[in-house]
Scaffold this motif. Structure first.
Motif, PDB file in Angstrom:
ATOM      1  N   GLU A  31      -2.386   0.746  -2.658  1.00  0.00           N
ATOM      2  CA  GLU A  31      -3.790   0.379  -2.454  1.00  0.00           C
ATOM      3  C   GLU A  31      -3.926  -0.633  -1.322  1.00  0.00           C
ATOM      4  O   GLU A  31      -4.847  -0.540  -0.498  1.00  0.00           O
ATOM      5  CB  GLU A  31      -4.389  -0.199  -3.730  1.00  0.00           C
ATOM      6  N   SER A  32      -3.022  -1.598  -1.267  1.00  0.00           N
ATOM      7  CA  SER A  32      -3.082  -2.608  -0.208  1.00  0.00           C
ATOM      8  C   SER A  32      -2.957  -1.968   1.169  1.00  0.00           C
ATOM      9  O   SER A  32      -3.730  -2.274   2.089  1.00  0.00           O
ATOM     10  CB  SER A  32      -1.969  -3.642  -0.402  1.00  0.00           C
ATOM     11  N   ARG A  35      -6.220   0.087   1.913  1.00  0.00           N
ATOM     12  CA  ARG A  35      -7.388  -0.730   2.261  1.00  0.00           C
ATOM     13  C   ARG A  35      -7.230  -1.372   3.636  1.00  0.00           C
ATOM     14  O   ARG A  35      -8.179  -1.421   4.427  1.00  0.00           O
ATOM     15  CB  ARG A  35      -7.618  -1.797   1.192  1.00  0.00           C
ATOM     16  N   THR A  74     -16.907  -6.137   5.730  1.00  0.00           N
ATOM     17  CA  THR A  74     -15.839  -5.246   5.269  1.00  0.00           C
ATOM     18  C   THR A  74     -14.501  -5.980   5.231  1.00  0.00           C
ATOM     19  O   THR A  74     -13.714  -5.825   4.290  1.00  0.00           O
ATOM     20  CB  THR A  74     -15.729  -4.023   6.192  1.00  0.00           C
ATOM     21  N   THR A  78     -12.255  -6.627   1.953  1.00  0.00           N
ATOM     22  CA  THR A  78     -10.874  -6.136   1.980  1.00  0.00           C
ATOM     23  C   THR A  78      -9.899  -7.266   1.677  1.00  0.00           C
ATOM     24  O   THR A  78      -8.956  -7.109   0.895  1.00  0.00           O
ATOM     25  CB  THR A  78     -10.551  -5.526   3.354  1.00  0.00           C
ATOM     26  N   ARG A  81      -9.870  -8.191  -2.070  1.00  0.00           N
ATOM     27  CA  ARG A  81      -9.163  -7.207  -2.894  1.00  0.00           C
ATOM     28  C   ARG A  81      -7.657  -7.258  -2.644  1.00  0.00           C
ATOM     29  O   ARG A  81      -6.861  -7.097  -3.573  1.00  0.00           O
ATOM     30  CB  ARG A  81      -9.699  -5.801  -2.613  1.00  0.00           C
ATOM     31  N   ASP A  85      -4.666  -7.663  -5.329  1.00  0.00           N
ATOM     32  CA  ASP A  85      -3.488  -6.796  -5.384  1.00  0.00           C
ATOM     33  C   ASP A  85      -2.202  -7.618  -5.339  1.00  0.00           C
ATOM     34  O   ASP A  85      -1.231  -7.314  -6.039  1.00  0.00           O
ATOM     35  CB  ASP A  85      -3.500  -5.804  -4.216  1.00  0.00           C
TER      36      ASP A  85
END
Length: 202
Positions: A31-32, A35, A74, A78, A81, A85
């Motif tokens: 996911e990292s 993103r 954005t 990012t 998040r 993570d």
């Protein structure tokens, strides 16, 4: 259930949990990367678009006015998040090390297969040792969140520099203000990463 059956059931549960935690770590890394890739792709597309509109000075201002806020919002989302993570990954690694410490105590005995999981300094130091690093605030600069934070800081500095230039301030002053703001923005994000991290500072 006698002691032998109980220990066998516990070992089965721990093995399953170990697998689940490894899967969770892989998911956070994936996911990292995803993103960060999406954000950097947006940034790249914005720079390409700027190249197209730069031939007409009348379009540059409106273009930057639309693109820069979008990129900054954005980028901030990012970044937040990615920090989550990172913390999830640290928690998973710490839990894995606790399971490996159990393997060492109960099963490995005189062997040192899982010896790195048993350290007097604490679980997190054992976790960092498992990936070949020493815990410390400087390590936070090597995270994906810090990389995106650096890009966010540059965008913030650029935005302020452009606004200062549009306000009629001298180029030197505008660049100086933008540079200071970029450094402050990066320092703020790094401080946020350090506060969020569960790693023990050196």
């Amino acid at each position: 259930m006698d002691d032998g059956e109980r220990e066998q059931a516990l070992l089965t549960a721990l093995t399953t949990e170990h697998f689940v935690l490894q899967t969770s770590r892989s998911a956070t890394v994936t996911e990292s990367v995803g993103r960060a890739t999406v954000f950097l792709s947006m940034l790249s597309a914005a720079l390409i678009g700027l190249g197209f509109v730069s031939s007409n000075a009348a379009f540059v201002g409106p273009y930057l006015g639309a693109v820069l806020p979008t990129l900054m919002i954005t980028g901030l989302l990012t970044f937040l998040r990615l920090v989550q993570d990172m913390v999830e990954n640290e928690l998973d690694l710490a839990r894995i090390q606790r399971i490996r410490a159990y393997y060492q105590h109960r099963l490995a005995a005189e062997h040192d297969f899982f010896a790195d999981a048993v350290q007097s300094e604490g679980t997190m130091r054992a976790s960092w040792a498992a990936v070949g690093s020493a815990p410390g605030r400087a390590q936070m600069l090597l995270t994906t969140a810090a990389m995106v934070g650096a890009v966010n800081a540059l965008l913030a500095g650029l935005s302020v520099t452009l606004l200062a230039g549009l306000a009629g301030l001298s180029s030197g002053f505008a660049i100086g203000v933008g540079t200071v703001l970029a450094l402050l923005a990066f320092a703020t994000q790094v401080a946020y990463i350090n506060r969020a991290s569960i790693s023990e500072p050196r």
